[in-house]
Design a protein around this motif. Structure first.
Motif, PDB file in Angstrom:
ATOM      1  N   ASP A  98       0.839  -1.210   0.000  1.00 53.83           N
ATOM      2  CA  ASP A  98       0.000   0.000   0.000  1.00 53.83           C
ATOM      3  C   ASP A  98       0.870   1.254   0.000  1.00 53.83           C
ATOM      4  OD1 ASP A  98      -2.198  -1.663   0.106  1.00 53.83           O
ATOM      5  OD2 ASP A  98      -2.496  -1.427   2.276  1.00 53.83           O
TER       6      ASP A  98
ATOM      7  N   ARG B  81       2.281   1.827  -3.494  1.00 47.59           N
ATOM      8  CA  ARG B  81       1.276   2.386  -4.407  1.00 47.59           C
ATOM      9  C   ARG B  81       1.045   3.867  -4.127  1.00 47.59           C
ATOM     10  NH1 ARG B  81      -4.262   3.240  -4.226  1.00 47.59           N
ATOM     11  NH2 ARG B  81      -5.318   3.091  -6.260  1.00 47.59           N
ATOM     12  N   GLN B  82       0.951   4.226  -2.866  1.00 46.97           N
ATOM     13  CA  GLN B  82       0.726   5.626  -2.509  1.00 46.97           C
ATOM     14  C   GLN B  82       1.892   6.504  -2.945  1.00 46.97           C
ATOM     15  OE1 GLN B  82      -0.011   5.402   1.705  1.00 46.97           O
ATOM     16  NE2 GLN B  82      -1.950   4.282   1.445  1.00 46.97           N
TER      17      GLN B  82
ATOM     18  N   LEU C  35       1.732   7.014  -6.741  1.00 46.78           N
ATOM     19  CA  LEU C  35       0.665   7.957  -7.097  1.00 46.78           C
ATOM     20  C   LEU C  35       1.012   9.391  -6.715  1.00 46.78           C
ATOM     21  CD1 LEU C  35      -2.464   5.842  -6.077  1.00 46.78           C
ATOM     22  CD2 LEU C  35      -1.716   6.406  -8.408  1.00 46.78           C
TER      23      LEU C  35
ATOM     24  N   ARG D  71       1.884   4.319 -13.982  1.00 46.76           N
ATOM     25  CA  ARG D  71       0.428   4.157 -13.926  1.00 46.76           C
ATOM     26  C   ARG D  71       0.056   2.688 -13.745  1.00 46.76           C
ATOM     27  NH1 ARG D  71      -3.335   1.948 -16.189  1.00 46.76           N
ATOM     28  NH2 ARG D  71      -1.953   1.100 -17.809  1.00 46.76           N
ATOM     29  N   TYR D  72       0.690   1.841 -14.537  1.00 47.96           N
ATOM     30  CA  TYR D  72       0.406   0.410 -14.438  1.00 47.96           C
ATOM     31  C   TYR D  72       0.840  -0.132 -13.076  1.00 47.96           C
ATOM     32  CZ  TYR D  72       0.537  -4.581 -15.478  1.00 47.96           C
ATOM     33  OH  TYR D  72       0.341  -5.940 -15.433  1.00 47.96           O
ATOM     34  N   TRP D  73       1.987   0.304 -12.589  1.00 50.09           N
ATOM     35  CA  TRP D  73       2.524  -0.140 -11.304  1.00 50.09           C
ATOM     36  C   TRP D  73       1.532   0.176 -10.178  1.00 50.09           C
ATOM     37  CZ3 TRP D  73       7.931   1.869  -9.282  1.00 50.09           C
ATOM     38  CH2 TRP D  73       8.491   0.944  -8.406  1.00 50.09           C
ATOM     39  N   ALA D  74       0.948   1.350 -10.231  1.00 52.68           N
ATOM     40  CA  ALA D  74       0.075   1.798  -9.142  1.00 52.68           C
ATOM     41  C   ALA D  74      -1.346   1.242  -9.244  1.00 52.68           C
ATOM     42  CB  ALA D  74       0.016   3.327  -9.123  1.00 52.68           C
ATOM     43  N   THR D  75      -1.764   0.834 -10.440  1.00 53.35           N
ATOM     44  CA  THR D  75      -3.180   0.473 -10.613  1.00 53.35           C
ATOM     45  C   THR D  75      -3.423  -0.995 -10.942  1.00 53.35           C
ATOM     46  OG1 THR D  75      -3.091   1.128 -12.945  1.00 53.35           O
ATOM     47  CG2 THR D  75      -3.776   2.805 -11.351  1.00 53.35           C
ATOM     48  N   ASP D  76      -2.564  -1.603 -11.737  1.00 56.92           N
ATOM     49  CA  ASP D  76      -2.843  -2.949 -12.250  1.00 56.92           C
ATOM     50  C   ASP D  76      -1.826  -4.010 -11.842  1.00 56.92           C
ATOM     51  OD1 ASP D  76      -5.109  -2.031 -13.651  1.00 56.92           O
ATOM     52  OD2 ASP D  76      -3.839  -1.348 -15.300  1.00 56.92           O
TER      53      ASP D  76
ATOM     54  N   ASP E 120       0.468  -6.615  -9.846  1.00 54.55           N
ATOM     55  CA  ASP E 120       0.186  -7.455  -8.684  1.00 54.55           C
ATOM     56  C   ASP E 120       1.460  -8.160  -8.229  1.00 54.55           C
ATOM     57  OD1 ASP E 120      -0.795  -9.108  -6.725  1.00 54.55           O
ATOM     58  OD2 ASP E 120      -2.156 -10.234  -8.041  1.00 54.55           O
TER      59      ASP E 120
END
Length: 421
Positions: free
Chosen positions: A43, A46-47, A50, A77-82, A84
């Motif tokens: 988390d 991701r933060q 972003l 963008r992909y790292w933060a949203t899609d 896994d």
């Protein structure tokens, strides 16, 4: 103080499958290991992605100023949203992983035994900006060659350790962990696993470590395979250091190698100079900004894959982010950079790496996307005990990562004469 998940990776957020990982464990114990990254760390990553503060866009239309902003923004963008992380974590945990204490440090490694009898033990060492993840897809072809068009008698038992300061191995708290010390630790590891004889393979730092092992020639080491051999003659090193011109009398392949290296050292080697001279300073930025770390690593992955500068032609986007995420989640950017500081030599120079002191059999595969394509003439001069030399038509600096089956075939061919010794 940093959050717990940004501290030492071995003691902070990884755990044994069955045995607690404590300093009280016997020194020679081999403990099962599983990757277990806290959700809070994911988390946080991701933060941070972003919340990236982006610099101005480059003022050119190519990558001559570095990774283009649009390229890195799409990756972020992909790292933060899609993306896994749990997928690669599951993949790692499907493999036999272990930790053992050697020379004061916990060393993490993968150890996969072949189902075929008389498999040849093999230790493979990664480099920077790579990791153990480079080798994952080559494990199958190496340990089970019959499933990939090979013969049972060409099978390997495979050991893939993380260099101290990389991945899930412990980070050195003192100086002295250069290639020679790592090489000695690898011999301890192989003997601790019960192997009385084995071979070693490496690219990038792994080539330098394999060279060091061959110079040390510990009992049981049969030979080495290199995908980034140290072949540069002194005259070539001197010409590059002095800004040219090329030495006279070079063949076409030698001149092409000189031109590649001249371009590399004049335009693309600043990353190495920074880590050789100021790893701590570099580390402050790389340890605080995941996108900064991604840009630092993605550039070299782009340049060194056999992809024309578009690494997604050679690797998947997830594979690239798996590797970058491993560095981030283990907070190993600065400890990895310190290996450059410890190894303050020209890794391509035959004299700097003392290749002529190596008496053990040496095998070399030249991949077309390597930083330079080592000519056979220079390779034979540098390694008098050269037993195998082959140029292939695919793959780059990250040979096992890009072309795992080709990589495995090369190792089968290269080490075949050493079996049964």
């Amino acid at each position: 103080m940093a959050p717990a998940f940004l501290m030492n990776p071995v003691t902070a957020f990884t755990k044994s499958a069955s045995v607690p990982m404590t300093r009280e464990s016997p020194a020679a114990e081999i403990r099962p290991f599983r990757v277990s990254i806290p959700q809070a760390a994911l988390d946080d990553l991701r933060q941070r992605v972003l919340a990236t503060r982006w610099p101005d866009r480059e003022t050119v239309n190519d990558d001559s100023q570095g990774v283009k902003q649009a390229t890195l923004q799409e990756l972020a963008r992909y790292w933060a949203t899609d993306y896994d992380w749990r997928k690669v974590e599951t993949q790692l945990n499907s493999l036999p992983q272990f930790v053992t204490h050697i020379d004061g440090l916990d060393i993490h490694f993968i150890h996969v035994k072949s189902r075929h009898p008389h498999a040849l033990p093999l230790i493979i060492t990664h480099g920077w900006p790579g990791s153990i993840l480079e080798m994952i897809d080559a494990i199958g072809p190496l340990t089970d060659p019959t499933a990939f068009g090979g013969k049972a008698e060409d099978a390997f038992d495979v050991v893939i350790p993380s260099i101290p300061g990389y991945g899930f191995s412990e980070r050195p708290a003192q100086t002295g962990w250069g290639p020679e010390r790592v090489g000695r630790a690898w011999d301890v590891l192989m003997k601790r696993l019960g192997y009385t004889h084995y071979v070693s393979q490496g690219g990038d730092h792994g080539s330098v470590i394999s060279d060091a092992m061959a110079r040390q020639a510990p009992a049981g080491l049969l030979g080495i395979h290199l995908s980034m051999p140290a072949t540069l003659p002194d005259a070539v090193v001197q010409a590059i250091n002095n800004g040219g011109p090329a030495p006279v009398g070079l063949s076409a392949k030698e001149r092409a190698a000189f031109d590649s290296l001249y371009a590399f050292f004049s335009r693309n080697a600043a990353y190495g100079a920074m880590m050789v001279t100021r790893p701590q300073t570099v580390g402050y930025a790389l340890s605080d900004s995941p996108v900064g770390l991604a840009g630092w690593m993605y550039e070299k992955i782009a340049q060194w894959t056999y992809s024309g500068g578009v690494p997604e032609r050679s690797l998947t986007r997830d594979q690239i982010l798996d590797d970058i995420s491993l560095y981030w989640l283990t907070n190993s950017a600065v400890s990895a950079a310190r290996f450059y500081w410890e190894n303050n030599n020209n890794n391509f120079s035959a004299s700097a790496q003392k290749t002529r002191d190596i008496a053990l059999p040496v095998a070399v595969t030249v991949f077309p996307g390597e930083i330079y394509r080592a000519p056979e003439t220079w390779t034979r001069q540098a390694y008098p005990s050269l037993m195998y030399f082959h140029e292939v038509d695919k793959g780059g600096h990250f040979a096992a990562w890009e072309e795992p089956e080709l990589f495995a075939r090369e190792l089968r061919d290269a080490f075949r004469p050493l079996r049964g010794k």
